[in-house]
Write a protein that holds these residues in place. Structure first.
Motif, mmCIF file in Angstrom:
data_model
loop_
_atom_site.group_PDB
_atom_site.id
_atom_site.type_symbol
_atom_site.label_atom_id
_atom_site.label_comp_id
_atom_site.label_asym_id
_atom_site.label_seq_id
_atom_site.Cartn_x
_atom_site.Cartn_y
_atom_site.Cartn_z
ATOM 1 N N TRP A 53 0.865 -1.188 0.000
ATOM 2 C CA TRP A 53 0.000 0.000 0.000
ATOM 3 C C TRP A 53 0.895 1.229 0.000
ATOM 4 C CZ3 TRP A 53 -5.184 0.692 -0.542
ATOM 5 C CH2 TRP A 53 -5.993 -0.456 -0.481
ATOM 6 N N MET A 54 0.648 2.132 -0.969
ATOM 7 C CA MET A 54 1.507 3.308 -1.144
ATOM 8 C C MET A 54 0.660 4.535 -1.453
ATOM 9 S SD MET A 54 4.505 1.575 -3.518
ATOM 10 C CE MET A 54 5.544 3.021 -3.401
ATOM 11 N N ASP A 55 1.293 5.701 -1.286
ATOM 12 C CA ASP A 55 0.722 6.909 -1.877
ATOM 13 C C ASP A 55 1.392 7.080 -3.247
ATOM 14 O OD1 ASP A 55 3.246 7.809 -1.338
ATOM 15 O OD2 ASP A 55 2.652 9.096 0.324
ATOM 16 N N TRP A 56 1.469 8.299 -3.760
ATOM 17 C CA TRP A 56 2.065 8.449 -5.085
ATOM 18 C C TRP A 56 3.523 8.038 -5.114
ATOM 19 C CZ3 TRP A 56 -1.514 8.416 -8.321
ATOM 20 C CH2 TRP A 56 -2.692 9.156 -8.169
ATOM 21 N N LEU A 57 4.245 8.194 -3.980
ATOM 22 C CA LEU A 57 5.681 7.944 -3.988
ATOM 23 C C LEU A 57 6.142 6.947 -2.931
ATOM 24 C CD1 LEU A 57 7.015 11.606 -4.463
ATOM 25 C CD2 LEU A 57 6.922 9.794 -6.191
ATOM 26 N N LEU A 58 5.560 6.992 -1.735
ATOM 27 C CA LEU A 58 6.104 6.260 -0.593
ATOM 28 C C LEU A 58 5.128 5.203 -0.103
ATOM 29 C CD1 LEU A 58 7.506 9.302 1.421
ATOM 30 C CD2 LEU A 58 8.763 7.800 -0.150
ATOM 31 N N HIS A 59 5.688 4.223 0.636
ATOM 32 C CA HIS A 59 4.854 3.225 1.282
ATOM 33 C C HIS A 59 4.060 3.866 2.410
ATOM 34 C CE1 HIS A 59 7.488 0.380 -0.803
ATOM 35 N NE2 HIS A 59 6.583 -0.546 -0.558
ATOM 36 N N GLU B 121 -5.372 13.151 10.180
ATOM 37 C CA GLU B 121 -4.165 13.107 9.348
ATOM 38 C C GLU B 121 -4.252 12.009 8.281
ATOM 39 O OE1 GLU B 121 -4.124 13.219 12.588
ATOM 40 O OE2 GLU B 121 -3.260 15.192 13.030
ATOM 41 N N ASP B 122 -5.208 11.064 8.448
ATOM 42 C CA ASP B 122 -5.335 9.987 7.464
ATOM 43 C C ASP B 122 -6.067 10.429 6.200
ATOM 44 O OD1 ASP B 122 -4.041 8.123 9.096
ATOM 45 O OD2 ASP B 122 -5.885 7.706 10.195
ATOM 46 N N SER B 123 -6.621 11.614 6.185
ATOM 47 C CA SER B 123 -7.345 12.082 4.998
ATOM 48 C C SER B 123 -6.372 12.294 3.848
ATOM 49 C CB SER B 123 -8.075 13.397 5.312
ATOM 50 O OG SER B 123 -9.086 13.181 6.266
ATOM 51 N N ARG B 124 -6.586 11.589 2.730
ATOM 52 C CA ARG B 124 -5.777 11.753 1.541
ATOM 53 C C ARG B 124 -6.501 11.104 0.358
ATOM 54 N NH1 ARG B 124 -0.564 10.092 3.419
ATOM 55 N NH2 ARG B 124 0.163 10.505 1.313
ATOM 56 N N ASN B 125 -6.039 11.381 -0.862
ATOM 57 C CA ASN B 125 -6.743 10.895 -2.056
ATOM 58 C C ASN B 125 -5.877 9.954 -2.903
ATOM 59 O OD1 ASN B 125 -4.872 12.622 -3.051
ATOM 60 N ND2 ASN B 125 -6.304 13.965 -4.139
ATOM 61 N N ASP B 126 -4.833 9.359 -2.303
ATOM 62 C CA ASP B 126 -3.914 8.559 -3.122
ATOM 63 C C ASP B 126 -3.525 7.240 -2.458
ATOM 64 O OD1 ASP B 126 -2.479 9.652 -1.089
ATOM 65 O OD2 ASP B 126 -0.907 10.510 -2.330
ATOM 66 N N TYR B 127 -4.455 6.619 -1.723
ATOM 67 C CA TYR B 127 -4.173 5.286 -1.190
ATOM 68 C C TYR B 127 -4.222 4.288 -2.353
ATOM 69 C CZ TYR B 127 -4.738 6.910 3.627
ATOM 70 O OH TYR B 127 -4.595 7.540 4.827
ATOM 71 N N THR B 128 -3.070 3.678 -2.685
ATOM 72 C CA THR B 128 -2.990 2.802 -3.860
ATOM 73 C C THR B 128 -2.491 1.426 -3.431
ATOM 74 O OG1 THR B 128 -2.445 4.722 -5.212
ATOM 75 C CG2 THR B 128 -2.047 2.541 -6.175
ATOM 76 N N CYS B 129 -3.228 0.388 -3.852
ATOM 77 C CA CYS B 129 -2.825 -0.999 -3.584
ATOM 78 C C CYS B 129 -2.030 -1.501 -4.780
ATOM 79 C CB CYS B 129 -4.043 -1.882 -3.349
ATOM 80 S SG CYS B 129 -3.617 -3.624 -3.174
ATOM 81 N N ASN B 130 -0.774 -1.934 -4.539
ATOM 82 C CA ASN B 130 0.080 -2.483 -5.581
ATOM 83 C C ASN B 130 0.243 -3.976 -5.341
ATOM 84 O OD1 ASN B 130 1.386 0.015 -7.124
ATOM 85 N ND2 ASN B 130 1.210 0.528 -4.945
ATOM 86 N N VAL B 131 -0.126 -4.796 -6.326
ATOM 87 C CA VAL B 131 -0.097 -6.255 -6.202
ATOM 88 C C VAL B 131 1.106 -6.774 -6.969
ATOM 89 C CG1 VAL B 131 -1.407 -8.382 -6.499
ATOM 90 C CG2 VAL B 131 -2.614 -6.213 -6.092
ATOM 91 N N GLN B 132 2.028 -7.413 -6.266
ATOM 92 C CA GLN B 132 3.278 -7.878 -6.880
ATOM 93 C C GLN B 132 3.297 -9.400 -6.937
ATOM 94 O OE1 GLN B 132 6.816 -6.896 -4.696
ATOM 95 N NE2 GLN B 132 8.183 -7.455 -6.356
ATOM 96 N N TYR B 133 3.624 -9.957 -8.126
ATOM 97 C CA TYR B 133 3.812 -11.393 -8.330
ATOM 98 C C TYR B 133 5.279 -11.610 -8.669
ATOM 99 C CZ TYR B 133 -1.271 -11.588 -8.468
ATOM 100 O OH TYR B 133 -2.598 -11.500 -8.150
ATOM 101 N N LEU B 134 6.033 -12.203 -7.728
ATOM 102 C CA LEU B 134 7.478 -12.294 -7.877
ATOM 103 C C LEU B 134 7.878 -13.163 -9.059
ATOM 104 C CD1 LEU B 134 8.657 -12.624 -4.171
ATOM 105 C CD2 LEU B 134 8.886 -10.666 -5.667
#
Length: 1159
Positions: free
Chosen positions: A131-137, A160-173
């Motif tokens: 789970w990341m924002d635009w740049l960081l975990h 402080e949790d209010s934001r618009n960029d919670y992104t789920c990144n799914v990685q398959y090694l």
């Protein structure tokens, strides 16, 4: 007949691994055949060699046979299934066109929990979620964490949790693929706080089933303002080796789970608003081995028993196969299967095979392979041509394992006989050869042969060595200069190329980017040396088999301390202190003069600082003190090491010699603070007590031990160890007496063996000549090896019985009836055992084996019931049992005997036993041949009584009672009663429980509690429940009434006085103070001391004597001069009128010398 209906629709799938590509289509109505279309065109998976088709009645499945994901790209598309029969064709749903994910916006109040869904694509490959924002975990914490389902859980949200960029990144090694989901917007509205609640799992209880050996994760995700989470096991302690806590204690992971982990676990989450508890029930069910059969060698005619026992829930079934084929018991009467065990009678070479034991239940199957090898002729089991490599100084072991019936005997060739004359070489009882402290001279070919055969094996011994030829030297350099440590080593060419590792003060050194440390070959170069670089530097030469190391020290030049302190011009309270400067090593110095009170033994105090060009100074003193002075020289590096010889020697000097012909002198290393100077070493001195005269042999070393070789076996030496440094020697040490290593030479002669009964023998031997012991004779050891007809000596255990030094006979008990034994006797000292005597063979008489088991139960405080299972090997007709028992303490308690004549009896109750004693029981079977082996068990009666250590914790409407059951006490039921207005009883409580909660109490009330057992109260106390009652209102009213009464009284007093006040008296004249009687013109010691104390602050204000920075005197050296002043002179001293100051720069490092004033 009915028309076809699609019952299982083909599912859309995103392929990340080959297991993901599976297309399933099920239909009712017995359709035949199934047809498929791909992207609207006919598609027949049965003709594609890369696809596998499984077709059943009403079902059609196809999947890939490919091994790579890349080959599956040809199969991308939309698939439709068609199921047909004579009544029609059913078509599966058209797969939807993949739509772009919609953006998700969530709103919630502050303090609420919330879950951000990831919904990764289904795959047989487990993905890794980020789970990341635009740049960081996204930062994880006790409040924000990942779930095992990939979702992001907030125990409670903040603004402080209010934001618009919670992104789920799914990685398959495996496929090196990362899928980014659509960002989620979260808006948090501020509100008040709340107590915690369970988010995952929900509710208050959940159950989990795990298979033995697998992993299990219990998850506890809680909403609410940052609750603290803790885990506990309700019925015991958490296993530290198999459980770990993860994700800020929100997960409890079990690894290699076993049956001992069965039970209930609790997750307790608590914050300032309250707590929540979730209970997890864990059950472990799967077959597992209790006992596995062993692979062994057997002689023809033996009986082989392969024990195979497994357990699990439900109990597994045991089956046997031979070389993978089910074993038929009926066809061969020599094979018997009983309770999971397989017995093979009268084995021959044809029974040589691999036997499989298989245990199965509904949860799975486990299998173990066992080799049965029947050998006809004697064999040497050790391979020929083995090459042994050892490092010089190690112990070398050569193997020569043999097998046969009877046991083959390893013989000594002529060359071996000369080899065994070396005290370092021992021939082991199992045929192996041992060489202690090997050297290069031991290299060569060694041969092991079997008597009366031409069988032999050879082994090559190679000795390797690594040494540091030129070790690092101790270095002293000026600050800012460079230092180079060299390390030259010699490595055996047969070893791997060495790796050089440098360490500073035991810590590894790596080549730094700043070039402070650089490596040139095996050299270490330190540039721009500063004070932080001082220390011990060690060079380690590391190969694949050994390591050699050597050390050197690095120090900066410090000034030498002043010497020859002198006191001159002693005038009342002023003296002149002079000294001779030490070597300044081209660095400017200052001198610090310090003093201590000799009588009070106070800490050193700085008195004055003097420039580096001065060699004397005048000092003002206080009267009535005994002074001791010291002078320290200080430069920018610091103070020097105290310049005086060691004032003590090492402790614990002794001889730790074990190997023959060696003397090992060791001692306790001294603390570096006691070195007192540079070039510290130990002078080790030794001489023989007899024959060497007064001359001492001397050697020097920097650490213990010192090992001397070729010194003679068990010789008596006087030993001394003295501490020395560059300045001089420590005190003369007292010698102690030690001995060189011991090595017994002679084997005792066994005179005979006589049978005492079926389980005991009496062994007699002739004592050895004590001169051949070459050491302190500690006794004899008798070793016996069991050689039952079913098993060879090689495979049975060996028992050893020790005796005293003066014993010549010994009774050996606990033998097995109706068995064959070999017996050998050796002499031993502190070094070890000497050569064994000739092996003597004997047979024990017929007699039953021990009972299979013996258990104890105590029905009352004076009774014990023994229960047993008859012997597995009666070796005859069992006629009964013999029970012997006695108290464990005292040691001379009489042995009591009970004879049981009925062989069918399997239990016995003993009465009138002492409730305060422990007993030891021996139970034997009896046949016509006599008594057999015994089974032993210790036990005591169980006692009655209530629990102790009662403790109570009180809540608003409940009280928690806990207690401790007394040792050896059985579980009892006791009564809890409580009194508010009337006495009330609760149901009886079992003392085996850890606690009991009494509920239904009234908040804010007073109760009388008592606990009783057998109508007798054993605990009673008062308690108050938490909460409020109307009592607070009564107290408040009473306080107000009291306050009003006090105000009325004060008003009455004021009116009665009428406002009249007395005239104030003026202050006393400061000159009109009374004087002490009989003190005019006199001062006592107390007055003098008072003046000294009162004037001390001014001294601190005018000088730096009280500065904390000037009080670092540890480790400083001093040369002490004492001087006596006449008492009349001292009595006239008064406090110095001034203390000269100094503008010299302060430093924390000082060098010390001292002068003493004695009154």
């Amino acid at each position: 007949k009915e028309p076809p209906t699609i019952t299982t629709q083909p599912e859309s799938v995103t392929v990340f691994s080959i297991e993901d590509f599976v297309m399933t289509c099920d239909a009712s109505g017995n359709p035949a055949p199934f047809r498929w279309t791909k992207n609207g065109e006919e598609f027949d998976p049965g003709v594609d060699p890369e696809l596998k088709v499984t077709e059943k009645v009403g079902s059609f499945v196809f999947y890939t046979l490919s091994n790579t994901v890349d080959s599956l790209k040809n199969y991308q598309g939309k698939y439709v299934c068609l199921a047909s029969n004579e009544l029609g064709t059913a078509v599966s749903n058209e797969p939807p066109t993949q739509q772009k994910e919609k953006k998700v916006s969530l709103k919630t109040d502050e303090g609420n929990s919330i879950v951000l869904k990831c919904n990764p694509p289904q795959s047989a490959m487990e993905p890794i979620i980020h789970w990341m924002d635009w740049l960081l975990h996204i930062a994880l914490s006790e409040r924000v964490m990942h779930g095992t389902d990939g979702n992001l859980y907030f125990a409670h949200v903040t603004t402080e949790d209010s934001r618009n960029d919670y992104t789920c990144n799914v990685q398959y090694l495996a496929t090196r693929t990362i899928l980014a989901k659509e960002p989620i917007t979260l808006t948090v509205t501020p509100v008040r706080r709340r107590r915690p609640h369970m988010m995952r799992p929900t509710g208050t209880h959940s159950s989990y089933l795990a298979l033995r050996g697998q992993s299990l994760v219990l998850e506890c995700l809680v909403q609410g303002p940052t609750p603290k989470v803790k885990w506990l096991r309700k019925d015991g302690e958490l296993s530290e080796s198999r459980t770990t806590k993860e994700m800020f204690d929100r997960r409890l992971r079990f690894t290699n789970i076993s049956e001992s982990d069965n039970g209930e676990y609790q997750c307790i989450a608590e914050n300032t608003q309250g707590k929540v508890v979730h209970t997890y029930t864990v059950s472990v069910e799967a077959p597992y081995w209790v006992k596995e059969p062993l692979s062994q060698l057997y002689a023809p005619g033996e009986t082989v028993k392969l024990d195979c026992h497994a357990d699990g829930i439900p109990t597994p079934t045991i089956t046997w196969t031979i070389n993978g084929t089910p074993l038929s018991i009926d066809k061969d009467p020599r094979r018997v299967s009983d309770d999971g065990s397989l017995t093979l009678k009268d084995v021959n070479f044809g029974d040589t095979a691999i036997y499989q034991c298989q245990a199965s239940n509904k949860h799975g199957t486990i299998l173990t392979n066992t080799n049965v090898y029947v050998i006809l002729d004697p064999q040497i089991l050790t391979k020929d041509g083995i090459s042994y490599e050892y490092v010089e100084g190690q112990k070398a072991l050569f193997e020569c394992d043999t097998f046969g019936s009877p046991k083959p005997k390893v013989t000594e060739s002529e060359s071996t006989s000369s080899l065994l004359s070396d005290p370092r070489v021992n021939l082991l009882t199992n045929g192996g050869l041992e060489i202690l402290n090997v050297t290069h001279d031991d290299e060569g070919l060694y041969t092991c042969s079997v008597e009366n055969t031409n069988m032999s094996v050879s082994a090559q011994l190679e000795i390797l060595r690594t040494v540091v030829v030129s070790p690092p030297q101790d270095l002293k350099v000026q600050p800012g200069h460079s230092a180079t440590f060299s390390c030259v080593s010699s490595v055996d060419p047969k070893l791997s190329p060495p790796f050089i590792q440098w360490r500073k003060n035991e810590q590894k050194i790596f080549e730094s980017h700043s070039d402070d440390y650089t490596f040139e070959g095996s050299d270490l170069i330190i540039s721009n040396v500063q004070q932080v670089d001082e220390g011990k530097y060690t060079c380690q030469v590391i190969t694949d088999l050994d390591m050699a190391e050597a050390s050197g020290t690095l120090a900066l030049y410090r000034p030498d301390p002043p010497t020859l302190l002198q006191i001159t011009n002693a005038k009342e309270r002023v003296v002149t202190l002079s000294w001779t400067p030490g070597d300044e090593h081209n660095s400017p110095v200052i001198y610090i003069v310090e003093f201590e009170d000799q009588e009070e033994k106070s800490e050193w105090e700085e008195l004055k600082r003097v420039g580096g060009t001065q060699q004397n100074t005048r000092l003002s003193l206080w009267p009535y003190m005994s002074y001791r002075f010291r002078v320290s020289a200080v430069n920018e590096v610091g103070k020097s090491v105290p310049s005086k010889p060691p004032d003590k020697n090492p402790k614990g000097v002794r001889s730790d010699s074990t190997d023959p012909d060696t003397l090992v002198i060791t001692w306790e290393e001294m603390d570096k603070r006691d070195f007192n100077g540079p070039d510290f070493r130990y002078r080790v001195m030794w001489r023989r007590v007899v024959g060497s005269g007064p001359n001492w042999n001397t050697n020097y070393t920097t650490s213990p031990p010192l090992i001397l070789y070729d010194i003679g076996d068990f010789s008596r030496f006087e030993i001394k160890v003295q501490a020395v440094n560059k300045v001089g020697d420590g005190p003369e040490p007292n010698p102690i007496v030690g001995y060189s290593g011991e090595d017994p030479l002679e084997a005792p002669e066994v005179v005979g063996v006589s049978l005492v009964n079926s389980t005991a023998i009496r062994v007699t031997w002739a004592p050895v000549d004590k001169n051949t012991v070459r050491g302190n004779l500690l006794g004899y050891k008798g070793s016996r090896a069991h050689q039952h007809s079913r098993r060879s000596t090689e495979l049975e255990a060996t028992w050893v019985v020790e005796t005293g030094a003066n014993e010549e006979k010994k009774v050996i008990n606990d033998l097995r009836p109706y068995s064959h034994y070999n017996l050998a006797v050796t002499v031993f000292n502190s070094k070890g055992e000497g050569p064994p005597s000739e092996t003597l063979l004997f047979n024990t008489n017929e007699g039953p084996g021990p009972p299979k088991s013996l258990t104890l139960d105590s029905p009352s405080e004076t009774e014990i019931t023994l229960r047993w299972i008859p012997p597995e090997e009666p070796n005859g007709v069992l006629k009964g049992y013999l029970l012997q028992y006695h108290r464990v303490k005292p040691d001379d308690s009489p042995m009591l005997v009970e004879t049981i004549d009925d062989p069918t009896v399997t239990h016995l109750t003993l009465k009138n036993l002492d409730r305060h004693s422990h007993y030891r029981f021996y139970l034997r079977g009896r046949t016509s041949a006599g008594e057999g082996e015994s089974i032993k068990k210790d036990g005591a009666t169980t006692l009655e009584g209530p629990p102790v250590n009662i403790s109570v914790s009180v809540g608003e409407s409940s009280a928690n009672f806990s207690w401790v059951a007394k040792k050896r006490h059985r579980s009892v039921n006791f009564q809890i009663e409580y009194l508010n207005k009337n006495w009330k009883k609760v149901e009886k409580v079992d003392s085996s429980l850890p606690f009991y909660q009494l509920q239904g109490l009234t908040p804010g009330s007073h109760y009388r509690m008592r606990l009783s057992y057998n109508n007798s109260t054993f605990w009673e106390d008062d308690l108050d429940t938490e909460g409020t009652t109307e009592g607070w209102f009564i107290g408040l009213v009473s306080a107000i009434a009291l306050l009003l009464l006090i105000l009325l009284i004060l008003c009455f007093i004021k009116r009665s006085k009428g406002g009249k006040y007395s005239k104030e008296e003026g202050p006393l004249d400061s000159e009109a103070r009374p004087m002490k009687d009989e003190t005019f013109g006199e001062y006592s010691l107390e007055d003098l001391e008072e003046k000294r104390t009162a004037s001390q602050p001014s001294l601190c204000e005018e000088s730096k004597l009280c500065s904390q920075d000037n009080l670092d005197f540890n480790g400083s050296s001093a040369i002490t001069t004492e001087m006596n002043l006449d008492e009349s002179l001292v009595s006239q001293f008064s406090r110095p009128s001034d203390v000269p100051g100094t503008d010299l720069q302060t430093t924390n490092n000082v060098l010390n010398n001292a002068v003493t004033f004695l009154d």
